[in-house]
Design a protein around this motif. Sequence first.
Motif, PDB file in Angstrom:
ATOM      1  N   UNK A   1      44.836  -3.566 -40.774  1.00  0.00           N
ATOM      2  CA  UNK A   1      44.642  -4.659 -41.725  1.00  0.00           C
ATOM      3  C   UNK A   1      45.121  -4.236 -43.114  1.00  0.00           C
ATOM      4  N   UNK A   2      46.418  -4.070 -43.268  1.00  0.00           N
ATOM      5  CA  UNK A   2      46.944  -3.708 -44.583  1.00  0.00           C
ATOM      6  C   UNK A   2      48.398  -4.129 -44.678  1.00  0.00           C
ATOM      7  N   UNK A   3      48.872  -4.201 -45.918  1.00  0.00           N
ATOM      8  CA  UNK A   3      50.253  -4.620 -46.118  1.00  0.00           C
ATOM      9  C   UNK A   3      51.155  -3.403 -46.081  1.00  0.00           C
ATOM     10  N   UNK A   4      51.835  -3.236 -44.983  1.00  0.00           N
ATOM     11  CA  UNK A   4      52.785  -2.142 -44.837  1.00  0.00           C
ATOM     12  C   UNK A   4      54.006  -2.718 -44.143  1.00  0.00           C
ATOM     13  N   UNK A   5      55.146  -2.124 -44.420  1.00  0.00           N
ATOM     14  CA  UNK A   5      56.337  -2.553 -43.703  1.00  0.00           C
ATOM     15  C   UNK A   5      56.166  -2.213 -42.216  1.00  0.00           C
ATOM     16  N   UNK A   6      56.442  -3.152 -41.369  1.00  0.00           N
ATOM     17  CA  UNK A   6      56.369  -2.885 -39.926  1.00  0.00           C
ATOM     18  C   UNK A   6      54.963  -2.976 -39.343  1.00  0.00           C
ATOM     19  N   UNK A   7      53.996  -3.471 -40.134  1.00  0.00           N
ATOM     20  CA  UNK A   7      52.619  -3.526 -39.642  1.00  0.00           C
ATOM     21  C   UNK A   7      52.506  -4.460 -38.434  1.00  0.00           C
ATOM     22  N   UNK A   8      53.374  -5.484 -38.410  1.00  0.00           N
ATOM     23  CA  UNK A   8      53.347  -6.436 -37.277  1.00  0.00           C
ATOM     24  C   UNK A   8      53.546  -5.716 -35.952  1.00  0.00           C
ATOM     25  N   UNK A   9      54.453  -4.735 -35.961  1.00  0.00           N
ATOM     26  CA  UNK A   9      54.732  -4.010 -34.723  1.00  0.00           C
ATOM     27  C   UNK A   9      53.475  -3.304 -34.232  1.00  0.00           C
ATOM     28  N   UNK A  10      52.750  -2.666 -35.166  1.00  0.00           N
ATOM     29  CA  UNK A  10      51.508  -1.993 -34.769  1.00  0.00           C
ATOM     30  C   UNK A  10      50.479  -3.002 -34.262  1.00  0.00           C
ATOM     31  N   UNK A  11      50.439  -4.164 -34.913  1.00  0.00           N
ATOM     32  CA  UNK A  11      49.486  -5.187 -34.478  1.00  0.00           C
ATOM     33  C   UNK A  11      49.797  -5.654 -33.058  1.00  0.00           C
ATOM     34  N   UNK A  12      51.087  -5.793 -32.755  1.00  0.00           N
ATOM     35  CA  UNK A  12      51.466  -6.204 -31.396  1.00  0.00           C
ATOM     36  C   UNK A  12      51.072  -5.120 -30.392  1.00  0.00           C
TER      37      UNK A  12
ATOM     38  N   UNK B   1      48.239   7.582 -39.020  1.00  0.00           N
ATOM     39  CA  UNK B   1      47.052   7.092 -38.306  1.00  0.00           C
ATOM     40  C   UNK B   1      47.443   6.010 -37.305  1.00  0.00           C
ATOM     41  N   UNK B   2      48.253   5.053 -37.785  1.00  0.00           N
ATOM     42  CA  UNK B   2      48.650   3.935 -36.919  1.00  0.00           C
ATOM     43  C   UNK B   2      49.457   4.421 -35.723  1.00  0.00           C
ATOM     44  N   UNK B   3      50.327   5.402 -35.967  1.00  0.00           N
ATOM     45  CA  UNK B   3      51.137   5.926 -34.871  1.00  0.00           C
ATOM     46  C   UNK B   3      50.257   6.641 -33.849  1.00  0.00           C
ATOM     47  N   UNK B   4      49.304   7.422 -34.349  1.00  0.00           N
ATOM     48  CA  UNK B   4      48.401   8.134 -33.434  1.00  0.00           C
ATOM     49  C   UNK B   4      47.626   7.137 -32.578  1.00  0.00           C
ATOM     50  N   UNK B   5      47.089   6.095 -33.212  1.00  0.00           N
ATOM     51  CA  UNK B   5      46.333   5.087 -32.464  1.00  0.00           C
ATOM     52  C   UNK B   5      47.225   4.376 -31.454  1.00  0.00           C
ATOM     53  N   UNK B   6      48.465   4.098 -31.862  1.00  0.00           N
ATOM     54  CA  UNK B   6      49.404   3.442 -30.943  1.00  0.00           C
ATOM     55  C   UNK B   6      49.630   4.297 -29.704  1.00  0.00           C
ATOM     56  N   UNK B   7      49.748   5.616 -29.928  1.00  0.00           N
ATOM     57  CA  UNK B   7      49.973   6.505 -28.787  1.00  0.00           C
ATOM     58  C   UNK B   7      48.786   6.457 -27.823  1.00  0.00           C
ATOM     59  N   UNK B   8      47.579   6.430 -28.376  1.00  0.00           N
ATOM     60  CA  UNK B   8      46.384   6.361 -27.523  1.00  0.00           C
ATOM     61  C   UNK B   8      46.393   5.074 -26.702  1.00  0.00           C
ATOM     62  N   UNK B   9      46.700   3.949 -27.385  1.00  0.00           N
ATOM     63  CA  UNK B   9      46.679   2.650 -26.695  1.00  0.00           C
ATOM     64  C   UNK B   9      47.777   2.597 -25.634  1.00  0.00           C
ATOM     65  N   UNK B  10      48.959   3.140 -25.990  1.00  0.00           N
ATOM     66  CA  UNK B  10      50.114   2.966 -25.105  1.00  0.00           C
ATOM     67  C   UNK B  10      50.223   4.023 -24.005  1.00  0.00           C
TER      68      UNK B  10
ATOM     69  N   UNK C   1      54.288 -14.226 -22.685  1.00  0.00           N
ATOM     70  CA  UNK C   1      53.458 -15.256 -23.331  1.00  0.00           C
ATOM     71  C   UNK C   1      52.833 -14.691 -24.601  1.00  0.00           C
ATOM     72  N   UNK C   2      52.357 -13.447 -24.504  1.00  0.00           N
ATOM     73  CA  UNK C   2      51.743 -12.806 -25.673  1.00  0.00           C
ATOM     74  C   UNK C   2      52.723 -12.731 -26.834  1.00  0.00           C
ATOM     75  N   UNK C   3      53.968 -12.367 -26.529  1.00  0.00           N
ATOM     76  CA  UNK C   3      54.956 -12.208 -27.594  1.00  0.00           C
ATOM     77  C   UNK C   3      55.367 -13.559 -28.175  1.00  0.00           C
ATOM     78  N   UNK C   4      55.615 -14.543 -27.301  1.00  0.00           N
ATOM     79  CA  UNK C   4      56.145 -15.811 -27.796  1.00  0.00           C
ATOM     80  C   UNK C   4      55.070 -16.759 -28.322  1.00  0.00           C
ATOM     81  N   UNK C   5      53.839 -16.607 -27.828  1.00  0.00           N
ATOM     82  CA  UNK C   5      52.794 -17.538 -28.252  1.00  0.00           C
ATOM     83  C   UNK C   5      51.657 -16.805 -28.949  1.00  0.00           C
ATOM     84  N   UNK C   6      52.017 -15.741 -29.666  1.00  0.00           N
ATOM     85  CA  UNK C   6      50.997 -14.890 -30.262  1.00  0.00           C
ATOM     86  C   UNK C   6      50.026 -15.681 -31.133  1.00  0.00           C
TER      87      UNK C   6
END
Lengths: 286, 279
Positions: free
Chosen positions: A96-107, B18-27, B260-265
Motif C-alpha cells: 500500500x504505497x506509491x512506488x513505480x511498479x507497485x501494480x505488479x506486486x499487487x497482482x 521487502x516486496x520482492x522477498x514477499x513475492x518470492x514467498x507467495x510465488x 479473468x483475474x488479469x482482465x477483470x481485476x
Amino acid sequence: MKSSRARQALAGYGLLAPALIIFTTFAFYPLWRVIWLGLHEQNRTGTRQRWVGVSQYTDVLTGEGFRDGLWITAQFVLLTVPIGVAMGILLAVAANRRLRGIKAFQVIFSSTIASSTAVTAVVFFVLLEPSIGYVSNPWIFDLLDPDRAIFAVALTGIWQNLGLTFIITLAGLQAVPDDLLEAARLDGFGPVKTFGRVTLPMITPTLLFLSVALTVFGLQAFAQIDVLTGGGPAGATETLVYKIFSSQEPRQLGEGSVMSVGLFLVTGAVATLQFWLLERRVHYAN
Amino acid sequence: MRTDPAPRWARNAGWYAVLTALSLVVLFPIWMTIVRALSNPITWSFERGQPPYPVDIEWDVFTRAFDEARFGRQLALSALVTVIIVVGQLVTSVLAAYAFAFVEFPLKRLMFAVTMATLMLPIEVTLVANSRTIRELGWTNSVEGLTVPFLATALGIFLVRQGFLGIHRDLRDAAALDGYGHLRFLWRVAIPVTRPVIAAFTVLSFLAAWNSYLWPRAITDDSDWNTIQIGLRAVANSTADQLNVGVAAALLAALPVLLVLIFFQRHIVRGLTAGAVKG
C-alpha cells in the motif's frame, strides 16, 4: 386500483418464482430432510428406514466421531484464520504505497486467488509429498504423520487465501482517509504508532469481516483433504465436512445427517456472529 | 515528501527488497509446480538435490495433458457447467432483485428474509439430502445434476438488489413519465445503470462455479463426468513417471481463472470487497 395491486403481486411472485423454486428444492427441503433422516436408521440397502428418534442426535452429537471432526475442523480454522489475517495485513501494508511498479506486486500478491482448492492441493502435493515432493524434510508439514498432517493441510489453506486476504485488507487500508494519516504525522506519530493508533482501528471492521469469511471457508474445508490425505493418516484430517461426505452410504446416513445438522448449527452460530459484527460496524461507521 | 533524495531512494530500495522477498514467498509454490510440470519426472528425481529449476524440459506435457489426462473432456464439461450456472444465476438474481427493489407485493419482507436465510444453508450442510434428491431425479452423472441446484443464489440477489436500490428516484420517475413498463425499465435503465455490480457478481459467480469441488465429487461416480477440479484428484495417485502430466493439467485448470483475474481485476476487487469495506 385493486386490479393493479393484484397485478403487482403477480409480477412480484412471478419474478421471484425461479429463485424460490431452487431455494425450496435445494436448500429448505434438504434441511428438513437431513433433520428427518437424522431421526431414522436405514437398512443396508436404504430401502427401509426405522424411526430411532432424538436418541440418534444425542448419540452422534456427543459421540467421538462428531467430537473428533469438530476438533479437527477447529484446528484447521485456528491455524488458517489468525495466520491468514496476519499475512493479509503484512502483504497489504507492504503493497500500500506509491512506488513505480507497485501494480505488479499487487497482482502477484492477489494471484493465489486464481488457484482453486484442488489446484492448490496439487501445488502442495508436489512440494510436500514425501516420496516425490520437493521438500525432503517437511518439518511440521508432514502428510504421513497423524500428529502433523493437519499443519500441511492448513498450510494449503493459508496460501490459497493469501490473494483474498490481501485484496480485502488492501481495500480496507486504501479506505483510510489521507488527512487522518496526515494529522497523525503532524502530531509527531511515527509510522509504527500511526499504524497501531490510527490505521489498525480504522481497518478493524474489515479484518473482522475477513476473519468471519475465512472461518466459514475453514468450516467447509474438504477438497484439499480429499486430494492430499483422503482424511488420513488414520483419520487425522477428517474434518466435519469430510465425515459428512463419507457417510452417504445408507448405513451411515442417519449419522451423516445428524452431523449435517451439527454443521448447520455451528455455521449458524458463526453467521449470527457475522451479522452481529456487520450491524455494529454500520453503527460505528455512522 | 520533504525528505532528501538520497534517503528516499534508500527507503524505496528497502521497500522493493521487502516486496520482492514477499513475492518470492507467495510465488515459490507456483514456481515449483511449473518446474515439476516442465521437467521430465524421472530425470528430476534423480538429479542431485532435486533442483528448484526445470531439468530435461518437455514442452509437450501440456498437449499430453489433453491426450492422456483427458483434460479436453474435463475442460469442456467445466466450461459448460460454469456457463450454465453463471447465466442461470444472473437471470434469477436480476429477476428476483427487481421484484425486491421495484415491485410491491404481499409478504415482501418475509420473502427477502427467506432468501437471505439460504446463506445459512451452504451445500456442505444439505449435501447428504441433496445428493439423494439428485439420485431420485436420475441426475447422477449429468449436467442437470451439476448445475440445477446452483441456478439461484442469495448473494447475487442481494448484490443486484443493492445496485437497483441505488438508482436515483428521478431516473425512475423520468422512465415512468416516458411510459416505460417494468420490462423496458429493467432492460433500458436498471441493468445498464447497475452494470458494475452485475459485472462484479458475474466474476464471483464464475470463480465459485469453476472451482466447485464437493458437489461434483458427491454426485458423479463416472470419470466421464469429472470436471477439471475433480480430474485433479488423479494427480495424487499418478505414478512417478506420469506426475508431470497431471501437474500440467493443474496449471491449465488455473489458467482461465488467471486470465479473468488479469482482465477483470477491478470487478474481482469490487465483488470481494462488497460488504467488507464501506465504500
